[in-house]
Design an enzyme around this catalytic site. Structure first.
Site, PDB file in Angstrom:
ATOM      1  N   GLU A  11       3.992  13.305 -13.291  1.00  0.00           N
ATOM      2  CA  GLU A  11       3.181  13.437 -12.078  1.00  0.00           C
ATOM      3  C   GLU A  11       3.957  14.191 -10.999  1.00  0.00           C
ATOM      4  O   GLU A  11       5.036  13.784 -10.590  1.00  0.00           O
ATOM      5  CB  GLU A  11       2.789  12.051 -11.571  1.00  0.00           C
ATOM      6  N   GLU A  28      -1.966  -0.421  -9.455  1.00  0.00           N
ATOM      7  CA  GLU A  28      -2.592   0.902  -9.534  1.00  0.00           C
ATOM      8  C   GLU A  28      -1.468   1.898  -9.332  1.00  0.00           C
ATOM      9  O   GLU A  28      -0.941   2.043  -8.227  1.00  0.00           O
ATOM     10  CB  GLU A  28      -3.688   1.062  -8.481  1.00  0.00           C
ATOM     11  N   SER A  84       4.229   3.994  -7.464  1.00  0.00           N
ATOM     12  CA  SER A  84       4.753   4.732  -8.602  1.00  0.00           C
ATOM     13  C   SER A  84       4.876   3.833  -9.827  1.00  0.00           C
ATOM     14  O   SER A  84       4.847   2.601  -9.734  1.00  0.00           O
ATOM     15  CB  SER A  84       6.123   5.306  -8.257  1.00  0.00           C
ATOM     16  N   LYS A  88       1.963  -4.961   3.233  1.00  0.00           N
ATOM     17  CA  LYS A  88       3.032  -4.064   3.663  1.00  0.00           C
ATOM     18  C   LYS A  88       2.619  -2.623   3.451  1.00  0.00           C
ATOM     19  O   LYS A  88       2.366  -2.195   2.326  1.00  0.00           O
ATOM     20  CB  LYS A  88       4.334  -4.321   2.897  1.00  0.00           C
ATOM     21  N   PRO A  89       2.573  -1.807   4.511  1.00  0.00           N
ATOM     22  CA  PRO A  89       2.347  -0.374   4.330  1.00  0.00           C
ATOM     23  C   PRO A  89       3.641   0.305   3.902  1.00  0.00           C
ATOM     24  O   PRO A  89       4.723  -0.283   3.958  1.00  0.00           O
ATOM     25  CB  PRO A  89       1.919   0.092   5.725  1.00  0.00           C
ATOM     26  N   ALA A 134       0.832  -1.201   0.000  1.00  0.00           N
ATOM     27  CA  ALA A 134       0.000   0.000   0.000  1.00  0.00           C
ATOM     28  C   ALA A 134       0.872   1.258   0.000  1.00  0.00           C
ATOM     29  O   ALA A 134       2.011   1.232   0.464  1.00  0.00           O
ATOM     30  CB  ALA A 134      -0.935  -0.005   1.210  1.00  0.00           C
ATOM     31  N   PRO A 135       0.352   2.378  -0.486  1.00  0.00           N
ATOM     32  CA  PRO A 135       1.128   3.612  -0.597  1.00  0.00           C
ATOM     33  C   PRO A 135       0.990   4.492   0.642  1.00  0.00           C
ATOM     34  O   PRO A 135       0.206   4.204   1.547  1.00  0.00           O
ATOM     35  CB  PRO A 135       0.492   4.293  -1.801  1.00  0.00           C
ATOM     36  N   TRP A 136       1.730   5.607   0.635  1.00  0.00           N
ATOM     37  CA  TRP A 136       1.709   6.503   1.793  1.00  0.00           C
ATOM     38  C   TRP A 136       0.681   7.615   1.695  1.00  0.00           C
ATOM     39  O   TRP A 136       0.448   8.331   2.668  1.00  0.00           O
ATOM     40  CB  TRP A 136       3.091   7.115   2.037  1.00  0.00           C
ATOM     41  N   CYS A 177      -3.418  10.206  -7.044  1.00  0.00           N
ATOM     42  CA  CYS A 177      -3.155   9.926  -8.454  1.00  0.00           C
ATOM     43  C   CYS A 177      -4.317  10.323  -9.339  1.00  0.00           C
ATOM     44  O   CYS A 177      -4.180  10.336 -10.575  1.00  0.00           O
ATOM     45  CB  CYS A 177      -2.796   8.458  -8.650  1.00  0.00           C
TER      46      CYS A 177
END
Length: 484
Positions: free
Chosen positions: A386, A256, A235, A178-179, A152-154, A290
């Site tokens: 981005e 994603e 990313s 995993k975070p 997962a992303p921040w 995003c």
């Protein structure tokens, strides 16, 4: 304890554990720039332990009924509601987001999404059994894929954890999640909640495991032989690496990735509504989304008036610490992201104009002013890449064909929006835009029932909706002779 403010731990097979080799990393409060806790930096032994636990728990969890899995998810949703303030405080501390925004805009949708997947567990659809060859009956089974490695992303650590574990568990899979190394706290808290619900209903705690760690931890998870599926939100670079590594063992991959959402404003749009909608969707979560409304394309006849109004609205948008009730967004998540956003502005070409913002705010924390940049060309770096910060660019276009060409002229394909009163034009644009989502006269809302996912370098696979649920299943054809 899972919520020890001075030390976070992994959650493996129902136990909170430090990293096997004792390594840890500091977790920094983005509102102050100072460390406030530590988290394990998981290595090979930790990854293997979590994967082994998930593998061992899979047969029992796979064999549960959809109704039993629904009951687990509904209990988890109830627990989220009961501990909403704790989840809010933990998420805000890790991300710097305003408490009032997190409380209102993230916790309720997360609860709703868990409940949606609880229902989806009991609504699998497929082709009916039938005779497609003489004397033979065929049917299709949908089955869980197995152990799922998830990263997962921040930017939305709590909500993205939900988007990952809820459909996976609903479909009968076991999870190692995993975070991000900069935002592990809410996921560790979630681990305790999910583990307690599983144990309370008599299911193995190893169904759900959480590993804290860095990029190497994620790589070890992807390389491990246990997972049948890898799901990553992150990313484009991370997506490339994950897809390449997973291909060696032919793991299923769900990605994603980034976005560069075009926002196309035609001359007949309600400009006041468009300005406010774009301001809200461009600066929400400091633009660290995003799908953020960061790349605005405006018809030349209204470009100057619109751009002036947007710059004024941006300048009036406040950033502040989590306890600031007047703040619309908080700091950028980490020092690297502050440097990245600042770099885009520092490298602007001479023909670009910063209408408002374009600078850091304060000497502590990672706060960045709401920024609007005009005078840009289609091939400028800030248009193509981005930024992932509170920066909105504006470009004029002459007609519908040029608007489509500019909108589609990037490597991303996640989300977009069209602002017009002309229904036929809106329908033409929704067909022409090469993005997984097209909003019309709005930008950024999501619904649990609708799919979220992109094209091109924004990845593949869907989150949310029945499509997201089905991504966590595999299809088996069963054929039997009628003569037996």
């Amino acid at each position: 304890m899972a919520t020890d403010p001075h030390r976070l731990r992994n959650y493996v097979d129902g136990e909170f554990r430090d990293a096997a080799d004792g390594r840890s990393t500091e977790v920094v409060d983005p509102a102050t720039g100072e460390p406030y806790t530590t988290a394990p930096c998981s290595g090979p032994a930790d990854v293997d332990a979590a994967m082994t636990a998930a593998e061992a728990a899979f047969p029992a969890w796979r064999d549960t009924t959809p109704g039993e899995r629904q009951k687990v998810l509904l209990r988890i949703a109830d627990a989220f509601e009961a501990r909403a303030e704790e989840l809010t405080a933990t998420e805000s501390r890790d991300t710097g987001k305003p408490l009032h925004i997190t409380r209102a805009e993230e916790i309720p949708p997360a609860v709703d999404q868990i409940r949606f997947f609880a229902g989806a567990a009991r609504m699998l659809e497929g082709r009916s059994a039938g005779e497609y060859a003489r004397g033979l009956t065929s049917l299709v089974r949908r089955e869980p894929v197995g152990v799922c490695a998830q990263v997962a992303p921040w930017n939305y650590p709590l909500m993205m954890a939900v988007w990952k574990f809820a459909p996976a568990l609903a479909a009968g899979n076991t999870v190692v999640l995993k975070p991000s190394d900069t935002t592990p706290a809410s996921t560790v808290l979630i681990a305790g909640i999910v583990g307690d619900v599983l144990a309370g209903l008599g299911h193995p705690r190893g169904v759900f495991n959480v590993l804290c760690g860095d990029r190497d931890t994620g790589r070890l998870m992807v390389e491990h032989p246990a997972p049948a599926m890898v799901s990553v939100t992150g990313s484009v670079r991370a997506g490339h690496e994950v897809a390449a590594t997973a291909s060696i063992s032919l793991k299923r991959v769900h990605l994603e990735l980034g976005g560069k959402a075009p926002v196309v404003v035609f001359e007949d749009a309600d400009l006041d509504r468009a300005v406010e909608g774009i301001r809200a969707a461009g600066f929400f979560n400091a633009g660290q989304d995003c799908t953020a409304a960061t790349r605005v394309l405006v018809h030349e006849s209204v470009h100057d008036a619109f751009t002036s109004a947007l710059a004024k609205a941006a300048a009036a948008t406040r950033t502040g610490a989590p306890d600031d009730e007047s703040a619309y967004y908080g700091p950028l998540n980490n020092a690297d992201q502050l440097a990245r956003v600042s770099g885009f502005i520092d490298r602007l070409p001479a023909h670009a104009t910063v209408l408002t913002g374009g600078h850091r705010i304060g000497a502590t924390g990672y706060f960045y002013a709401p920024t609007v940049v005009a005078g840009l060309k289609q091939d400028d770096e800030i248009v193509q890449d981005e930024v992932f910060g509170p920066v909105v660019t504006v470009q004029p276009f002459t007609d519908e064909a040029q608007a489509v060409a500019y909108a589609n002229g990037v490597e991303y394909g996640l989300a977009s929006s069209v602002w017009t009163r002309d229904h036929a034009r809106a329908m033409r644009m929704s067909k022409a835009l090469d993005f997984g989502c097209v909003w019309i006269n709005t930008h950024i809302p999501v619904a649990a029932e609708m799919p979220h996912g992109g094209y091109k370098k924004s990845g593949y696979g869907k989150d949310l909706s029945a499509y997201g649920f089905e991504d966590y299943t595999r299809i088996k054809h069963v054929m039997t002779s009628l003569d037996a």
